[in-house]
Design a protein around this motif. Structure first.
Motif, mmCIF file in Angstrom:
data_model
loop_
_atom_site.group_PDB
_atom_site.id
_atom_site.type_symbol
_atom_site.label_atom_id
_atom_site.label_comp_id
_atom_site.label_asym_id
_atom_site.label_seq_id
_atom_site.Cartn_x
_atom_site.Cartn_y
_atom_site.Cartn_z
ATOM 1 N N ASP A 101 -16.127 95.922 70.017
ATOM 2 C CA ASP A 101 -17.403 95.648 69.356
ATOM 3 C C ASP A 101 -18.558 95.556 70.344
ATOM 4 O OD1 ASP A 101 -16.624 95.127 66.447
ATOM 5 O OD2 ASP A 101 -15.259 93.800 67.519
ATOM 6 N N MET A 102 -18.273 95.041 71.546
ATOM 7 C CA MET A 102 -19.278 94.930 72.589
ATOM 8 C C MET A 102 -18.632 95.240 73.933
ATOM 9 S SD MET A 102 -21.525 91.570 71.513
ATOM 10 C CE MET A 102 -23.016 92.226 72.309
ATOM 11 N N ILE A 103 -19.458 95.652 74.884
ATOM 12 C CA ILE A 103 -18.982 96.006 76.218
ATOM 13 C C ILE A 103 -19.670 95.114 77.242
ATOM 14 C CG2 ILE A 103 -18.908 97.800 77.985
ATOM 15 C CD1 ILE A 103 -16.983 98.306 75.679
ATOM 16 N N PHE A 104 -18.887 94.702 78.228
ATOM 17 C CA PHE A 104 -19.338 93.769 79.258
ATOM 18 C C PHE A 104 -18.888 94.343 80.600
ATOM 19 C CE2 PHE A 104 -18.502 88.982 80.532
ATOM 20 C CZ PHE A 104 -19.224 89.157 81.708
ATOM 21 N N VAL A 105 -19.836 94.881 81.371
ATOM 22 C CA VAL A 105 -19.552 95.363 82.720
ATOM 23 C C VAL A 105 -19.885 94.226 83.678
ATOM 24 C CG1 VAL A 105 -20.057 97.091 84.481
ATOM 25 C CG2 VAL A 105 -20.046 97.744 82.062
ATOM 26 N N GLU A 106 -18.872 93.645 84.253
ATOM 27 C CA GLU A 106 -19.042 92.452 85.078
ATOM 28 C C GLU A 106 -19.546 92.776 86.480
ATOM 29 O OE1 GLU A 106 -19.807 89.578 85.437
ATOM 30 O OE2 GLU A 106 -18.092 88.214 85.504
ATOM 31 N N ALA A 107 -20.463 91.931 86.955
ATOM 32 C CA ALA A 107 -20.906 91.854 88.343
ATOM 33 C C ALA A 107 -21.508 93.129 88.918
ATOM 34 C CB ALA A 107 -19.760 91.357 89.229
ATOM 35 N N PRO A 108 -22.475 93.767 88.208
ATOM 36 C CA PRO A 108 -23.255 94.797 88.889
ATOM 37 C C PRO A 108 -24.018 94.168 90.053
ATOM 38 C CG PRO A 108 -24.287 94.193 86.813
ATOM 39 C CD PRO A 108 -22.955 93.512 86.850
ATOM 40 N N GLN A 109 -24.265 94.952 91.081
ATOM 41 C CA GLN A 109 -24.738 94.367 92.334
ATOM 42 C C GLN A 109 -26.179 94.699 92.691
ATOM 43 O OE1 GLN A 109 -21.825 95.004 95.458
ATOM 44 N NE2 GLN A 109 -20.135 94.403 94.113
ATOM 45 N N SER A 110 -26.921 95.317 91.785
ATOM 46 C CA SER A 110 -28.338 95.583 92.017
ATOM 47 C C SER A 110 -29.024 95.793 90.681
ATOM 48 C CB SER A 110 -28.525 96.828 92.898
ATOM 49 O OG SER A 110 -28.136 97.991 92.183
ATOM 50 N N VAL A 111 -30.355 95.716 90.706
ATOM 51 C CA VAL A 111 -31.116 95.991 89.489
ATOM 52 C C VAL A 111 -30.898 97.430 89.052
ATOM 53 C CG1 VAL A 111 -33.438 96.153 88.519
ATOM 54 C CG2 VAL A 111 -32.826 94.202 89.971
ATOM 55 N N ALA A 112 -30.810 98.340 90.003
ATOM 56 C CA ALA A 112 -30.566 99.743 89.661
ATOM 57 C C ALA A 112 -29.236 99.911 88.934
ATOM 58 C CB ALA A 112 -30.593 100.602 90.924
ATOM 59 N N GLU A 133 -26.594 104.215 80.310
ATOM 60 C CA GLU A 133 -25.476 105.144 80.117
ATOM 61 C C GLU A 133 -24.432 104.680 79.123
ATOM 62 O OE1 GLU A 133 -23.714 106.577 83.723
ATOM 63 O OE2 GLU A 133 -25.648 106.848 84.725
ATOM 64 N N VAL A 134 -24.261 103.392 78.957
ATOM 65 C CA VAL A 134 -23.206 102.904 78.060
ATOM 66 C C VAL A 134 -23.777 102.759 76.659
ATOM 67 C CG1 VAL A 134 -21.521 101.097 77.616
ATOM 68 C CG2 VAL A 134 -22.080 101.721 79.977
ATOM 69 N N GLN A 135 -23.312 103.597 75.761
ATOM 70 C CA GLN A 135 -23.833 103.618 74.398
ATOM 71 C C GLN A 135 -23.011 102.686 73.500
ATOM 72 O OE1 GLN A 135 -26.792 105.362 73.778
ATOM 73 N NE2 GLN A 135 -26.589 105.400 76.016
ATOM 74 N N ALA A 136 -23.229 101.397 73.710
ATOM 75 C CA ALA A 136 -22.544 100.365 72.926
ATOM 76 C C ALA A 136 -23.340 99.081 73.068
ATOM 77 C CB ALA A 136 -21.115 100.163 73.436
ATOM 78 N N PRO A 137 -23.183 98.133 72.154
ATOM 79 C CA PRO A 137 -23.833 96.830 72.340
ATOM 80 C C PRO A 137 -23.322 96.177 73.622
ATOM 81 C CG PRO A 137 -23.064 97.086 70.082
ATOM 82 C CD PRO A 137 -22.479 98.223 70.868
ATOM 83 N N LEU A 138 -24.256 95.719 74.461
ATOM 84 C CA LEU A 138 -23.911 95.272 75.804
ATOM 85 C C LEU A 138 -24.122 93.776 75.989
ATOM 86 C CD1 LEU A 138 -25.573 98.132 77.877
ATOM 87 C CD2 LEU A 138 -23.121 97.804 77.485
ATOM 88 N N VAL A 139 -23.212 93.195 76.788
ATOM 89 C CA VAL A 139 -23.285 91.782 77.188
ATOM 90 C C VAL A 139 -23.666 91.723 78.662
ATOM 91 C CG1 VAL A 139 -21.987 89.629 77.454
ATOM 92 C CG2 VAL A 139 -21.498 91.159 75.514
ATOM 93 N N PHE A 140 -24.559 90.781 79.002
ATOM 94 C CA PHE A 140 -24.940 90.571 80.400
ATOM 95 C C PHE A 140 -24.579 89.150 80.806
ATOM 96 C CE2 PHE A 140 -27.738 89.529 83.941
ATOM 97 C CZ PHE A 140 -27.641 90.665 84.726
ATOM 98 N N ASN A 141 -24.014 89.023 82.001
ATOM 99 C CA ASN A 141 -23.568 87.736 82.509
ATOM 100 C C ASN A 141 -24.571 87.208 83.534
ATOM 101 O OD1 ASN A 141 -21.926 85.531 82.940
ATOM 102 N ND2 ASN A 141 -20.464 86.605 84.242
ATOM 103 N N VAL A 142 -25.216 86.084 83.229
ATOM 104 C CA VAL A 142 -26.213 85.491 84.113
ATOM 105 C C VAL A 142 -25.519 84.451 84.984
ATOM 106 C CG1 VAL A 142 -28.383 84.228 84.244
ATOM 107 C CG2 VAL A 142 -28.018 85.888 82.390
#
Length: 282
Positions: A180-191, A199-208
């Protein structure tokens, strides 16, 4: 007719604005999030194991311990609760049992990740992941097991050990498999954050995670680039821990010396000792 927690969360996600879910881990944190006017809460696995069991977030909690914690915060908050379920606590058979237990606890969403066992906090180093094929089998088990239209969030931790390209490839696959949702953990830059959103065509979760591996991005910017939910696992745990340490000093005690960030809290509950045990028997 009473609206179920999953239905309420789906309604929030389909409405305007990004859903913001502060991390809760016990009764008082759950009550406070509701009283502060938030519309959803996030059961943080790191917070639950540290506060409830005095353990670092390195795969030491069990499914039943976490399901008990989920039931507590669901009742105390009265909000749709997004619940961390780590790796599902085993193979697809174990995932089915975990989903059933979490649904009995009343959660709105279950978050599963593709780390190998024992897992580690997503903002620590030395993580490893299972194959995408193996995780897809777990994801299928979770989707088949649910009976209450509970949302299933698929998290990939591949960015650390395998790079962003692999993490995005997995995100695409997990979305296609029905998460139902996608969570890509720990990206390392704003880019990297912007690339995930584009690029990910799905509802996205962001971890603060302040002092984690991901840079700080204002909520307004996260919403603008397309994230549908933000979770804040340490928003209450970190200041509460630091405040307790300061209070003990005020009482005449020694400074517990709790550093900021996830690792600081984990070290306060024995991370170094557990890591040494892991190394001894590796």
């Amino acid at each position: 007719m009473t609206t179920t927690a999953p239905a309420e969360l789906r309604r929030l996600l389909s409405g305007p604005g990004m859903v913001r879910a502060p991390g809760v881990y016990d009764g008082i944190s759950a009550h406070l999030v509701r009283r502060a006017g938030f519309r959803a809460a996030y059961l943080t696995g790191a917070g639950a194991v540290a506060s409830g069991y005095g353990l670092p977030d390195i795969g030491l909690a069990t499914a039943t311990e976490m399901a008990d914690r989920a039931a507590l915060v669901v009742e105390a908050s009265g909000l749709p609760v997004v619940a961390d379920a780590d790796t599902g606590y085993g193979n697809p058979m174990h995932v089915v049992r975990t989903v059933r237990a979490y649904e009995r606890a009343g959660v709105a969403a279950i978050q599963l990740e593709d780390q190998d066992f024992p897992k580690r906090c997503g903002h620590l180093t030395d993580k490893s992941v299972i194959s995408a094929d193996d995780f897809v089998r777990k994801l299928a088990a979770a989707l088949d097991a649910r009976e209450n239209d509970t949302l299933v969030i698929a998290r990939t931790d591949a960015r650390g050990p395998l790079g962003l390209d692999e993490a995005i490839t997995r995100a695409h696959r997990y979305a296609a498999e029905g998460a139902d949702m996608i969570f890509v953990e720990a990206p390392q830059s704003v880019a990297e954050i912007e690339r995930i959103a584009a690029e990910v065509q799905a509802p996205l979760v962001f971890n603060v995670v302040p002092a984690g591996r991901t840079p700080a991005v204002p909520d307004a910017d996260l919403e603008k680039i397309g994230f549908r939910m933000a979770i804040y696992p340490g928003a209450l745990l970190q200041p509460a821990t630091l405040a307790m340490a300061a209070a003990l000093v005020d009482l005449g005690g020694e400074d517990p010396d709790v550093a900021e960030g996830p690792l600081g809290i984990f070290r306060a509950v024995g991370f170094d000792d557990w890591a040494a045990l892991g190394d001894r028997y590796r």
